[in-house]
Design an enzyme around this catalytic site. Structure first.
Site, PDB file in Angstrom:
ATOM      1  N   GLU A 227       0.819  -1.213   0.000  1.00 17.10           N
ATOM      2  CA  GLU A 227       0.000   0.000   0.000  1.00 17.10           C
ATOM      3  C   GLU A 227       0.853   1.263   0.000  1.00 17.10           C
ATOM      4  O   GLU A 227       0.320   2.371  -0.102  1.00 17.10           O
ATOM      5  CB  GLU A 227      -0.964  -0.010   1.179  1.00 17.10           C
ATOM      6  CG  GLU A 227      -2.058  -1.058   1.029  1.00 17.10           C
ATOM      7  CD  GLU A 227      -3.003  -1.109   2.215  1.00 17.10           C
ATOM      8  OE1 GLU A 227      -4.202  -0.844   2.030  1.00 17.10           O
ATOM      9  OE2 GLU A 227      -2.539  -1.434   3.333  1.00 17.10           O
TER      10      GLU A 227
ATOM     11  N   GLY B  90     -12.806  -0.248   0.123  1.00 19.18           N
ATOM     12  CA  GLY B  90     -13.835  -0.403  -0.891  1.00 19.18           C
ATOM     13  C   GLY B  90     -15.013   0.491  -0.558  1.00 19.18           C
ATOM     14  O   GLY B  90     -15.108   1.040   0.536  1.00 19.18           O
TER      15      GLY B  90
ATOM     16  N   ILE C  69     -15.099  -7.301   1.219  1.00 17.48           N
ATOM     17  CA  ILE C  69     -16.485  -7.188   0.775  1.00 17.48           C
ATOM     18  C   ILE C  69     -16.527  -6.911  -0.721  1.00 17.48           C
ATOM     19  O   ILE C  69     -15.917  -5.966  -1.223  1.00 17.48           O
ATOM     20  CB  ILE C  69     -17.215  -6.082   1.550  1.00 17.48           C
ATOM     21  CG1 ILE C  69     -17.252  -6.434   3.052  1.00 17.48           C
ATOM     22  CG2 ILE C  69     -18.634  -5.896   1.021  1.00 17.48           C
ATOM     23  CD1 ILE C  69     -17.862  -5.350   3.920  1.00 17.48           C
TER      24      ILE C  69
ATOM     25  N   MET D 249     -10.629  -3.696   6.575  1.00 13.25           N
ATOM     26  CA  MET D 249     -10.500  -4.868   7.429  1.00 13.25           C
ATOM     27  C   MET D 249      -9.700  -4.581   8.704  1.00 13.25           C
ATOM     28  O   MET D 249      -9.330  -5.511   9.408  1.00 13.25           O
ATOM     29  CB  MET D 249      -9.857  -6.021   6.649  1.00 13.25           C
ATOM     30  CG  MET D 249     -10.674  -6.469   5.444  1.00 13.25           C
ATOM     31  SD  MET D 249      -9.877  -7.764   4.444  1.00 13.25           S
ATOM     32  CE  MET D 249      -9.840  -9.135   5.602  1.00 13.25           C
ATOM     33  N   GLU D 250      -9.450  -3.281   9.002  1.00 14.87           N
ATOM     34  CA  GLU D 250      -8.594  -2.964  10.145  1.00 14.87           C
ATOM     35  C   GLU D 250      -9.031  -1.811  11.041  1.00 14.87           C
ATOM     36  O   GLU D 250      -8.867  -1.882  12.270  1.00 14.87           O
ATOM     37  CB  GLU D 250      -7.166  -2.646   9.662  1.00 14.87           C
ATOM     38  CG  GLU D 250      -6.396  -3.786   9.062  1.00 14.87           C
ATOM     39  CD  GLU D 250      -6.666  -3.995   7.583  1.00 14.87           C
ATOM     40  OE1 GLU D 250      -6.532  -5.143   7.108  1.00 14.87           O
ATOM     41  OE2 GLU D 250      -7.041  -3.000   6.905  1.00 14.87           O
TER      42      GLU D 250
ATOM     43  N   ASP E 117     -11.847   0.078  -4.864  1.00 14.49           N
ATOM     44  CA  ASP E 117     -12.850  -0.693  -5.602  1.00 14.49           C
ATOM     45  C   ASP E 117     -14.241  -0.229  -5.197  1.00 14.49           C
ATOM     46  O   ASP E 117     -14.458   0.247  -4.082  1.00 14.49           O
ATOM     47  CB  ASP E 117     -12.694  -2.191  -5.346  1.00 14.49           C
ATOM     48  CG  ASP E 117     -12.618  -2.548  -3.873  1.00 14.49           C
ATOM     49  OD1 ASP E 117     -13.613  -3.051  -3.327  1.00 14.49           O
ATOM     50  OD2 ASP E 117     -11.554  -2.334  -3.242  1.00 14.49           O
TER      51      ASP E 117
END
Length: 238
Positions: free
Chosen positions: A11, A77, A151, A172-173, A196
């Site tokens: 990232e 996302g 997701i 996710m964090e 996304d």
């Protein structure tokens, strides 16, 4: 002292290692990048993906380096049609999307005896807003949801609940980081770039892969702005 948490080293571009002098500290099989300049000391670490990895890295970072403020930067996302890939989002509140203990009269997304959601630091966010405005960085202030799942269109109905409708993006964090920071009285901000969108007909993982190189470059530019600025200088408790 300021901490920076990133889930994956991909990232950030490789420039983050080569364009700034830093000291690498190894501890407990973790690698920490320590940046020192006339403005501030900053420690950067890569947590790994998911809530447990993020919470573990956050707790270790706070304890080891006496961190008072943390900025989480990374990808997200979205399911909002008018939020575009590569948009920069500054996070206001964050929620768990995969926690449900409502049978015991807790709110949806609330871990027992914890907060139902986590508001991020108004003062640290304001300092980032001032920095963005000074350097012409366009951003949107949004709420975020966290789950241990990536997701996409194949599974988003599992998460399409009340909290899903309250957020504009998901990762996710961050909410796990926020939970640890809340317990430790550490101020937290989140800077995310959209990788996304569920409304895009292309598979979300393919969108992510296609966008990652450009996103990593943009996130690295933001990281350098933070490293070159005394981001905590005007910070007030909030």
């Amino acid at each position: 002292m300021l901490g920076i948490i990133v889930a994956m080293d991909t990232e950030l571009s490789k420039e983050f290692k080569t364009n700034r002098d830093c000291f690498i500290h190894m501890s407990d099989n973790r690698k920490f990048y320590i940046y020192e300049n006339k403005h501030q000391s900053v420690v950067l670490c890569f947590s790994g993906i998911g809530k447990v990895n993020a919470a573990s890295a956050t707790a270790y970072l706070i304890k080891t380096f006496n961190i008072t403020h943390i900025i989480n930067i990374g990808t997200v996302g979205t399911h909002i049609p008018n939020i575009n890939i590569f948009d920069i989002l500054l996070i206001n509140k964050c929620y768990y999307l995969d926690v449900d203990v409502t049978s015991f009269n807790y709110e949806l997304g609330q871990v027992p005896k914890e907060k139902p959601f986590f508001g991020l630091s108004n003062s640290l966010n304001q300092n980032l807003i001032d920095l963005f405005n000074e350097h012409g960085v366009f951003y949107k202030l949004k709420n975020l949801g966290t789950s241990d799942s990536f997701i996409d269109r194949n599974n988003y109905l599992k998460f399409k609940n009340k909290n899903f409708e309250l957020v504009s993006c998901f990762d996710m964090e961050l909410t796990a980081i926020a939970q640890v920071c809340s317990k430790s009285n550490v101020k937290l901000s989140g800077i995310k770039i959209v990788s996304d969108n569920l409304n895009n007909m292309k598979i979300s993982s393919e969108q992510f892969d296609s966008a990652l190189v450009k996103i990593s470059s943009k996130l690295t530019e933001i990281l350098f702005l933070i490293l070159d600025t005394n981001i905590l200088s005007t910070n007030k408790e909030s």
